[in-house]
Design an enzyme around this catalytic site. Structure first.
Site, PDB file in Angstrom:
ATOM      1  N   THR A 126     -31.102  25.178   5.616  1.00 59.07           N
ATOM      2  CA  THR A 126     -30.731  23.870   5.079  1.00 59.07           C
ATOM      3  C   THR A 126     -31.745  22.782   5.394  1.00 59.07           C
ATOM      4  O   THR A 126     -32.389  22.816   6.454  1.00 59.07           O
ATOM      5  CB  THR A 126     -29.363  23.445   5.657  1.00 59.07           C
ATOM      6  N   GLU A 128     -31.015  20.004   6.391  1.00 56.23           N
ATOM      7  CA  GLU A 128     -30.562  19.284   7.586  1.00 56.23           C
ATOM      8  C   GLU A 128     -31.381  19.656   8.823  1.00 56.23           C
ATOM      9  O   GLU A 128     -31.354  18.936   9.821  1.00 56.23           O
ATOM     10  CB  GLU A 128     -29.074  19.560   7.843  1.00 56.23           C
ATOM     11  N   TYR A 151     -24.627  20.816  13.472  1.00 56.04           N
ATOM     12  CA  TYR A 151     -24.817  21.681  12.303  1.00 56.04           C
ATOM     13  C   TYR A 151     -26.300  22.010  12.121  1.00 56.04           C
ATOM     14  O   TYR A 151     -26.679  23.182  12.013  1.00 56.04           O
ATOM     15  CB  TYR A 151     -24.269  20.980  11.048  1.00 56.04           C
ATOM     16  N   LYS A 155     -28.282  25.694  12.610  1.00 59.32           N
ATOM     17  CA  LYS A 155     -29.015  26.336  11.513  1.00 59.32           C
ATOM     18  C   LYS A 155     -30.479  26.610  11.883  1.00 59.32           C
ATOM     19  O   LYS A 155     -31.094  27.522  11.343  1.00 59.32           O
ATOM     20  CB  LYS A 155     -28.930  25.457  10.259  1.00 59.32           C
TER      21      LYS A 155
END
Ligand code: GDP
Length: 324
Positions: A126, A128, A151, A155
């Site tokens: 991602t 992010e 999060y 990841k």
């Protein structure tokens, strides 16, 4: 013989779009479901493929269930789309987020290494992971990571574990570093769907306003239906690699709100939107915009649906849903 694919996260947003794409390519699709008292097939129903998938039971947080499953199926391709994927929730449940998004990926990679090392593996990475970092204002495969949420951190672990299984054990493992991707079956807590559902409710007189957090955040929003093709293409290359996937165009949350109200013919959107501190994040990522050049060049992938078309599609789907 039909090719086989195991898709985790089959009840989410991307799982159904990918499954539909693979079914059209004549794959046998196994959809992994963890134990729920009442699994929700609404997203698969929306795409009309609920009955075409072979459901298998396992849980990313239960290593033995994954070992058993991979040993049994020997799938040609494994797409790991399951995750605790809501950034805001990861601040409240960082341990659960890490168990699923980090350790879960390790368990799956170990199962592949031990029982089915020829299975190709796709990891849903991602944007992010980049957090506040960028390269001249945008993010590409060489931009260093600086995640800003549990999060994002979870990841990053999974990203590097995927790279390591490729380098250490020769597993055909790829990371798709996907920027925000949305659709009419996006989870209602994500900002796009929250806005399109809110606009649909205002249109139908069911609600008076929409309460939002940071209106200045910029994201690169694309259509999930386009992005699953990039996932598939990564696993069809001669060599495994990592790719950034996005449109290359950024819009603010304000632009999103404007586009959604425009879809119902309202231009004075300010009268309907209230800022609410409950939706602000402890640490925000102000801007994420992809440089998807590598995916264009190597995979031959390009998004088809524009931002305006996407938002209009989502507003119309929400109006239709609410009318029912
Ligand atoms: P994310 O990029 O994975 O966090 O996807 P989201 O759709 O959850 O959020 C995108 C951006 O919209 C973030 O910068 C949020 O801070 C911002 N945002 C502003 N208001 C809201 C809101 O009410 N809900 C959500 N989910 N995001 C909001």
């Amino acid at each position: 013989m039909k090719k086989t694919a195991l898709v985790t996260g089959i009840l989410g947003q991307d799982g159904p779009y990918l499954a539909k794409y693979l079914l059209e390519k004549r794959y046998k699709v196994y959809g992994m479901i963890r134990r729920y008292s009442a699994p929700n097939f609404t997203n698969l129903d929306y795409l009309g493929i609920t009955k075409e998938i072979d459901y298998v039971d396992a849980d990313l947080t239960d290593q033995s269930s994954l070992l058993r499953l991979i040993k049994l199926l020997h799938p040609d391709e494994v797409y790991n789309l399951a995750a605790q994927s809501f950034v805001k929730a990861s601040f409240e449940q960082p341990v659960l987020t890490t168990n699923t998004n980090s350790l879960g990926v390790l368990y799956l990679l170990e199962s592949i290494r031990l029982f089915s090392p020829t299975s190709k593996f796709y990891q849903a990475s991602t944007s992010e992971m980049f957090g506040t970092n960028h390269t001249n204002g945008i993010q590409d495969e060489n931009t260093p990571f600086h995640p800003r949420s549990p999060y994002g951190v979870s990841k990053v672990f999974a990203y590097w574990m995927t790279v390591n299984y490729r380098e250490a054990y020769n597993i055909f493992a790829c990371n798709g570093v996907l920027f925000n991707h949305e659709s009419p079956i996006r989870g209602i807590q994500f900002v796009t769907r929250k806005v399109t559902d809110g606009v649909a409710r205002i249109k139908l007189g069911l609600e008076k306003d929409i309460r939002l957090g940071n209106l200045d955040a910029i994201r690169d929003w694309g259509f999930a239906g386009d992005y699953v093709e990039a996932m598939y293409l990564m696993l069809q290359q001669d060599k495994p690699d990592d790719y950034v996937v996005g449109t290359g165009v950024g819009h603010s949350v304000k632009d999103l709100v404007k586009a959604a109200f425009k879809a119902i013919g309202i231009s004075n959107w300010q009268d309907y939107v209230k800022q609410d501190p409950r939706f602000m994040r402890p640490a925000e990522v102000p801007k994420l915009v992809a440089n998807p050049e590598k995916a264009h060049k190597v995979l031959g992938w390009k998004p088809k649906v524009s931002f305006e078309e996407l938002i209009k599609m989502m507003v119309e789907a929400d109006i239709k849903r609410l009318k029912k």
